[in-house]
Structure formats: C-alpha cells, structure tokens
Design a protein around this motif. Sequence first.
Motif, mmCIF file in Angstrom:
data_model
loop_
_atom_site.group_PDB
_atom_site.id
_atom_site.type_symbol
_atom_site.label_atom_id
_atom_site.label_comp_id
_atom_site.label_asym_id
_atom_site.label_seq_id
_atom_site.Cartn_x
_atom_site.Cartn_y
_atom_site.Cartn_z
ATOM 1 N N TYR A 277 -20.752 -4.596 -6.555
ATOM 2 C CA TYR A 277 -21.317 -4.797 -5.226
ATOM 3 C C TYR A 277 -22.036 -6.138 -5.079
ATOM 4 O O TYR A 277 -22.765 -6.346 -4.111
ATOM 5 C CB TYR A 277 -22.251 -3.639 -4.872
ATOM 6 C CG TYR A 277 -21.510 -2.332 -4.857
ATOM 7 C CD1 TYR A 277 -20.663 -2.002 -3.805
ATOM 8 C CD2 TYR A 277 -21.593 -1.452 -5.926
ATOM 9 C CE1 TYR A 277 -19.939 -0.822 -3.806
ATOM 10 C CE2 TYR A 277 -20.867 -0.261 -5.937
ATOM 11 C CZ TYR A 277 -20.048 0.041 -4.875
ATOM 12 O OH TYR A 277 -19.330 1.212 -4.882
ATOM 13 N N ASP A 278 -21.819 -7.021 -6.044
ATOM 14 C CA ASP A 278 -22.453 -8.336 -5.982
ATOM 15 C C ASP A 278 -21.539 -9.372 -6.621
ATOM 16 O O ASP A 278 -21.552 -9.569 -7.841
ATOM 17 C CB ASP A 278 -23.804 -8.307 -6.690
ATOM 18 C CG ASP A 278 -24.521 -9.648 -6.662
ATOM 19 O OD1 ASP A 278 -24.010 -10.580 -6.022
ATOM 20 O OD2 ASP A 278 -25.584 -9.755 -7.295
ATOM 21 N N THR A 279 -20.731 -10.014 -5.818
ATOM 22 C CA THR A 279 -19.781 -10.995 -6.347
ATOM 23 C C THR A 279 -20.465 -12.261 -6.839
ATOM 24 O O THR A 279 -19.859 -13.055 -7.562
ATOM 25 C CB THR A 279 -18.751 -11.378 -5.271
ATOM 26 O OG1 THR A 279 -19.439 -11.901 -4.116
ATOM 27 C CG2 THR A 279 -17.923 -10.171 -4.857
ATOM 28 N N THR A 280 -21.727 -12.481 -6.472
ATOM 29 C CA THR A 280 -22.435 -13.691 -6.908
ATOM 30 C C THR A 280 -22.969 -13.584 -8.330
ATOM 31 O O THR A 280 -23.286 -14.597 -8.948
ATOM 32 C CB THR A 280 -23.626 -13.991 -5.989
ATOM 33 O OG1 THR A 280 -24.666 -13.021 -6.200
ATOM 34 C CG2 THR A 280 -23.208 -13.979 -4.524
ATOM 35 N N GLY A 281 -23.148 -12.360 -8.838
ATOM 36 C CA GLY A 281 -23.752 -12.162 -10.149
ATOM 37 C C GLY A 281 -25.268 -12.203 -10.135
ATOM 38 O O GLY A 281 -25.903 -12.080 -11.186
ATOM 39 N N ALA A 282 -25.869 -12.340 -8.945
ATOM 40 C CA ALA A 282 -27.326 -12.469 -8.873
ATOM 41 C C ALA A 282 -28.051 -11.237 -9.404
ATOM 42 O O ALA A 282 -29.116 -11.345 -10.021
ATOM 43 C CB ALA A 282 -27.755 -12.738 -7.432
ATOM 44 N N THR A 283 -27.481 -10.056 -9.171
ATOM 45 C CA THR A 283 -28.151 -8.830 -9.617
ATOM 46 C C THR A 283 -28.164 -8.743 -11.138
ATOM 47 O O THR A 283 -29.180 -8.362 -11.742
ATOM 48 C CB THR A 283 -27.459 -7.594 -9.020
ATOM 49 O OG1 THR A 283 -27.352 -7.757 -7.605
ATOM 50 C CG2 THR A 283 -28.257 -6.337 -9.300
ATOM 51 N N ALA A 284 -27.060 -9.099 -11.768
ATOM 52 C CA ALA A 284 -27.015 -9.105 -13.236
ATOM 53 C C ALA A 284 -27.970 -10.150 -13.801
ATOM 54 O O ALA A 284 -28.609 -9.918 -14.838
ATOM 55 C CB ALA A 284 -25.591 -9.365 -13.715
ATOM 56 N N ILE A 285 -28.071 -11.295 -13.130
ATOM 57 C CA ILE A 285 -29.032 -12.312 -13.571
ATOM 58 C C ILE A 285 -30.449 -11.755 -13.504
ATOM 59 O O ILE A 285 -31.244 -11.918 -14.437
ATOM 60 C CB ILE A 285 -28.900 -13.586 -12.715
ATOM 61 C CG1 ILE A 285 -27.560 -14.269 -12.994
ATOM 62 C CG2 ILE A 285 -30.059 -14.544 -12.984
ATOM 63 C CD1 ILE A 285 -27.213 -15.380 -12.027
ATOM 64 N N ALA A 286 -30.777 -11.076 -12.401
ATOM 65 C CA ALA A 286 -32.096 -10.449 -12.280
ATOM 66 C C ALA A 286 -32.301 -9.425 -13.390
ATOM 67 O O ALA A 286 -33.367 -9.356 -14.008
ATOM 68 C CB ALA A 286 -32.245 -9.795 -10.911
ATOM 69 N N GLY A 287 -31.269 -8.617 -13.652
ATOM 70 C CA GLY A 287 -31.372 -7.622 -14.710
ATOM 71 C C GLY A 287 -31.603 -8.245 -16.073
ATOM 72 O O GLY A 287 -32.389 -7.728 -16.885
ATOM 73 N N ALA A 288 -30.939 -9.363 -16.340
ATOM 74 C CA ALA A 288 -31.123 -10.041 -17.627
ATOM 75 C C ALA A 288 -32.539 -10.591 -17.757
ATOM 76 O O ALA A 288 -33.152 -10.523 -18.839
ATOM 77 C CB ALA A 288 -30.101 -11.162 -17.770
ATOM 78 N N HIS A 289 -33.077 -11.119 -16.657
ATOM 79 C CA HIS A 289 -34.455 -11.613 -16.700
ATOM 80 C C HIS A 289 -35.442 -10.473 -16.907
ATOM 81 O O HIS A 289 -36.401 -10.604 -17.677
ATOM 82 C CB HIS A 289 -34.772 -12.374 -15.421
ATOM 83 C CG HIS A 289 -34.298 -13.792 -15.431
ATOM 84 N ND1 HIS A 289 -34.977 -14.803 -16.062
ATOM 85 C CD2 HIS A 289 -33.183 -14.364 -14.894
ATOM 86 C CE1 HIS A 289 -34.330 -15.942 -15.907
ATOM 87 N NE2 HIS A 289 -33.227 -15.711 -15.208
#
Length: 322
Positions: free
Chosen positions: A294-306
């Motif tokens: 649901y996020d083609t930008t990858g921003a959510t995974a980046i937030a999760g990694a942080h």
Amino acid sequence: MTLDKAREEVDAAITRKDPRGLAFENAFGGVTSFLRRTYTKDLTGFDLAVTGVPFDQAVTHRPGTRFGPRAIREASTLQTFDPPYGWDGFDPLTEFSIADYGDLAFDYADIASVPELLQAHTAGILRQGCGTITLGGDHFITLPILRAYAEKYGPMSVIQFDAHSDLWPDDDMERIDHGTMMYKAVKLGVVDVSRSVQIGIRTECPDYLGIQYIDARTCHELGSSYVVDRVKAIVGDNPTYVTFDIDALDPAFAPGTGTPVWGGLASWQAAAMLRDLAGINMVGGDVVEVSPPYDTTGATAIAGAHVAMELCCLALWNKRKK
C-alpha cells in the motif's frame, strides 16, 4: 568496519568476522539483513537479536504485512553508514553485537499453530541471553511474544504506540485477531495494566481495562516532552516492552498499513518520543503493521526501519559504556 574492510567482506551479513561496527556496503546491493548485521542462530556473545515474523492472517481489513520484515530490512541498509542521530554519540552498532536471527518459520496454512511457534521462538532467543526486536507482521504477533517475555519477567509494562487500543473484547483465547491482542494480553495476566500506557490513540475504545492512554490530540497539543514525562512516570523501572504499530504515524508519513487513521503522529514526534524515552528498563520491542503493497514509495518501510533502530538504541542504552 572500515571502507577498505567492507571491500574485502562483500555481503558482510554472512562473511564478517566481527559483529560490531558500521557497514559500508552499497545500500542497493548485497544481503539485506537488518542494518547489515550478522545472520546467525547462535547468539553466543550477542547482546540483542532482531527477528522477523511475516504473518498477516490476523488482519481485519488489508493484508500485506507478511512483506513487512523484508521491506524493513531492505530500508535499513540506508542506516548502516553512520551512528543514529540524536543519541549523544551513542552507536549501538559499534558498541554492541546485534544479530539478525532471521524469520519465524511457520506453515502459512496452519494458522492455529503460529501463536505457540512464535512464543517458543521468542523464548528460545531469551534463553540465549538476548532481548528481541521483532519486525512484523500484523499486531497479533505481540501477544505470543509478550507471553514469552512474561515467562521470564512476569507481567510486563507495555508502551504501545498505536492508532487503535487493540482492546476489543474477545474471551476466546484461541481466536487470532490483531484487534484483540492487548485485550487478551491483559486477561492472560502478561501485562501490568497499572504500569502500561498507549500513545497516539485516535479510535474509540469503551474500556481500556486500566491501561492509561495519551491520545493523538493530546500528543499534538501538549507536546512530546509531556508525553515522555508521563510515560516514564507510569512505567518507572519495571521491565518494559515497547510495541510500535506503524499506524501510530499519520497516513501522510506511513500510508503502507492495513488500517490507516488520520490525525496521527508525525515522524518527528515519534522520533523525539522514542529518543527521549532513553533510560527506561526496556527489555524488548517490535514494530508491526508495515504493509509495503500500500506504499509504492517505500516511505512506510523506511519509517519502520528507523523505529526499529530507535528500539535497538532504547534496549541497549542502559548497557552502554559510561
């Protein structure tokens, strides 16, 4: 690890001899362990274990969090070159040994077996002397993990970042649902409700079962410092588990999740709160509900990694060299 050393040890997650140190491999290539840490099941000499649970069969709406652990690991490769910002020079990657323990193995078609498998998986890591940072997966996974922690520590203080309380009533303890996991954790006695708190709530809950909460509007109006001071007063020095549902963040910052709710925390608010919680007796944590489809930008995974990096810092802060 120096840049010259990185050139020698390609795919350091499986070739490095010293588990400590920053990593300088290209972020776009190589084995994507979490933060380029060593992949291993032998935790001898390690301080903390990161593990994944690619399980999303307990969602009420949109599946996809089974892809969360892999996406978080991939996003984390951007954070391996420098110590985390805002921790007064503390570098957990250099000062401590963090392992990537891999993912929970389970039969996707045998959903009923997952809780026991995950509880045993977590207990096995704890027996090796490491705490866990778990990458989800939907939020149901926190329940079996808490059960494993309670076996070692007794009823846990829980700090829960979330848009939802996950306290929907459900006395069928065998039923698997990410919206009832905290209700069952309370009823099973693995949570110390008097010393637990939920942050960022912005959906209705008729009964918090004694758990204190700080809703999203309060976070916005009174600020991060107020939230941190109140949370620290609630949990005290009790062994504490921190669970971060990525939907605690507003969908503007984390659209890739199953049940997004507007009005949530901004990334900077979450970062400030996590960093200022340094000093709590955190023994484990997780980041859940990252749903990459649901996020083609990858921003959510980046937030999760942080978030996962901040959880590593919290878990190791009290053990650092003074």
